[in-house]
Design a protein around this motif. Sequence first.
Motif, mmCIF file in Angstrom:
data_model
loop_
_atom_site.group_PDB
_atom_site.id
_atom_site.type_symbol
_atom_site.label_atom_id
_atom_site.label_comp_id
_atom_site.label_asym_id
_atom_site.label_seq_id
_atom_site.Cartn_x
_atom_site.Cartn_y
_atom_site.Cartn_z
ATOM 1 N N PRO A 320 21.203 5.904 2.077
ATOM 2 C CA PRO A 320 19.838 6.047 2.591
ATOM 3 C C PRO A 320 19.405 7.510 2.746
ATOM 4 C CG PRO A 320 21.014 4.370 3.829
ATOM 5 C CD PRO A 320 22.012 5.035 2.960
ATOM 6 N N PHE A 324 16.328 9.264 0.794
ATOM 7 C CA PHE A 324 15.259 9.930 1.543
ATOM 8 C C PHE A 324 15.013 11.330 0.980
ATOM 9 C CE2 PHE A 324 13.952 12.784 5.008
ATOM 10 C CZ PHE A 324 12.765 12.177 5.390
ATOM 11 N N THR A 327 13.450 11.089 -2.504
ATOM 12 C CA THR A 327 12.042 10.687 -2.463
ATOM 13 C C THR A 327 11.150 11.902 -2.218
ATOM 14 O OG1 THR A 327 12.635 8.493 -1.634
ATOM 15 C CG2 THR A 327 10.352 9.197 -1.323
ATOM 16 N N TYR A 367 13.274 2.074 -8.488
ATOM 17 C CA TYR A 367 12.923 2.988 -7.394
ATOM 18 C C TYR A 367 12.273 4.258 -7.955
ATOM 19 C CZ TYR A 367 13.999 7.164 -4.631
ATOM 20 O OH TYR A 367 13.909 8.401 -4.018
ATOM 21 N N LEU A 411 4.546 4.131 -1.031
ATOM 22 C CA LEU A 411 5.647 4.556 -0.165
ATOM 23 C C LEU A 411 6.213 3.354 0.590
ATOM 24 C CD1 LEU A 411 6.942 7.294 0.300
ATOM 25 C CD2 LEU A 411 5.462 7.618 2.285
ATOM 26 N N VAL A 412 5.321 2.456 1.034
ATOM 27 C CA VAL A 412 5.767 1.207 1.682
ATOM 28 C C VAL A 412 6.591 0.384 0.691
ATOM 29 C CG1 VAL A 412 4.978 -0.999 2.630
ATOM 30 C CG2 VAL A 412 3.861 1.123 3.334
ATOM 31 N N VAL A 414 8.437 1.475 -1.768
ATOM 32 C CA VAL A 414 9.767 2.087 -1.864
ATOM 33 C C VAL A 414 10.634 1.637 -0.693
ATOM 34 C CG1 VAL A 414 11.029 4.269 -1.741
ATOM 35 C CG2 VAL A 414 9.024 4.095 -3.194
ATOM 36 N N GLY A 415 10.044 1.637 0.503
ATOM 37 C CA GLY A 415 10.786 1.201 1.679
ATOM 38 C C GLY A 415 11.217 -0.256 1.587
ATOM 39 N N LEU A 416 10.348 -1.115 1.042
ATOM 40 C CA LEU A 416 10.669 -2.539 0.941
ATOM 41 C C LEU A 416 11.821 -2.795 -0.024
ATOM 42 C CD1 LEU A 416 7.093 -4.146 0.958
ATOM 43 C CD2 LEU A 416 8.858 -4.345 2.716
ATOM 44 N N ALA A 418 14.101 -0.704 -0.776
ATOM 45 C CA ALA A 418 15.306 -0.107 -0.190
ATOM 46 C C ALA A 418 15.929 -1.051 0.841
ATOM 47 C CB ALA A 418 14.977 1.236 0.455
ATOM 48 N N VAL A 419 15.082 -1.684 1.642
ATOM 49 C CA VAL A 419 15.569 -2.608 2.673
ATOM 50 C C VAL A 419 15.977 -3.948 2.050
ATOM 51 C CG1 VAL A 419 14.939 -3.875 4.767
ATOM 52 C CG2 VAL A 419 14.178 -1.516 4.468
#
Length: 433
Positions: A320, A324, A327, A367, A411-412, A414-416, A418-419
């Motif tokens: 992670p 980060f 990104t 990603y 950006l959201v 990318v977060g989704l 990743a999670v």
Amino acid sequence: MADPLIALVLLGLLLLCLAAGLWVALSLGAVALVALLTFSNAPAGLVLATTFWGHSHSWALTALPLFILMGEILLRSRLSNDMFSGLAPWLGRAPGRLLHVNVFGCAIFAAVSGSSAATAATIGRMSVPELTKRGYPQSLILGTLAGSATLGLLIPPSIILIVYGVATEQSIARLFIAGVLPGVMLITLFAGYVAVRAWMNPELIPQEAKQFSFVERIKASRNLIPVALLIIGVIGSIYTGLASPTDAAALGVVLATLLAWLSGGFSWKLFMDALLSATRTSCMIAFILLGAAYLSVAMGFTGLPRNLATWIAEMNLSAPMLLFALTIFFIILGCFLDGISVVVLTTSIIMPMIAAVGIDPLWFGIYLVIVVEMSQITPPVGFNLFVIQGMTGINILEVAKAAFPFFLLLLVGVGLIAVFPQIVTYLPELMSR
């Protein structure tokens, strides 16, 4: 000299070459030459010759100019207008109404063109005047167009996924399959944002003068049949295993030419224009890929990627934290370079780092494409911003401001992934069973 310092020196040289206005391919080649001459004993000229020869006849790379040609043909046909008239009757009552034409129109055209800039130009050419005439707010017209056009980089057949697959030796078919669910996720985020804005501020969205009956909607949907046939022919042939991406690209060119001719208004002159434009774009990308291949081989001779990977592994940097940092790095790099350049510039150095922390290169490809999508709507070198500015004459900073909410939505996204990495990996794993 320590390996991180060598990497910084080479990166500084690359940025200096780019700032001086040297072509991306020549900048990559110059850095590779310096790396070979300074930090290795390999014969630079021989390495150059063998690398260019070895990478210039890649069968996987053949799909690239064919998909570009398919997009150029569609750009000059009437199919985009038919797509608009087929979608509009169905979206007139949705929250946000015809603004969704930008979102879904870009998604559909992205699925047959593979190009972000071509998607922005084609959909914008018909939607911007129509939505402006109907009284929709300029910021939402420009924002939905700029943001949704980035889907051309992700939704298969994606040109940038082909570039990534060739550069990293990943299966292009698996990358295409992996891009489907993230593409649907981004479409949902974009359409949801438009709906929420409409619910929060209903007076922003004008009432539609004409209400379509169900029968009229069905009749209008006939205009979507040619585009649907093209998508099924190209994407379906890959997913079912009937054709490789290269074979499907050739099929796409044939179908696009046939449909453009049957729709009317497509002439021999327009076909030649499409052919010349596709040739120019393909040559540019191929030249960049050759420069990147030379740099990648040069990095291998210097041992820098392996040593950097070891260095990162010794830092015990978690996956992670690395993502980060990457990104932020890619967003900054994307402010100055186009998406394809970002991919080919970074893969030779980044991939060993990714392998060191155990990140799936297939997942990383998706990603990377989503992060690169952000660069299409960030000044000063956001290609979608340039396309929309040239088409509308509106200041590029105004266009960038309108596109900023969609930057945040990416950006959201990318977060989704990743999670929930299954968003990327589920379909490829399902297809391989």
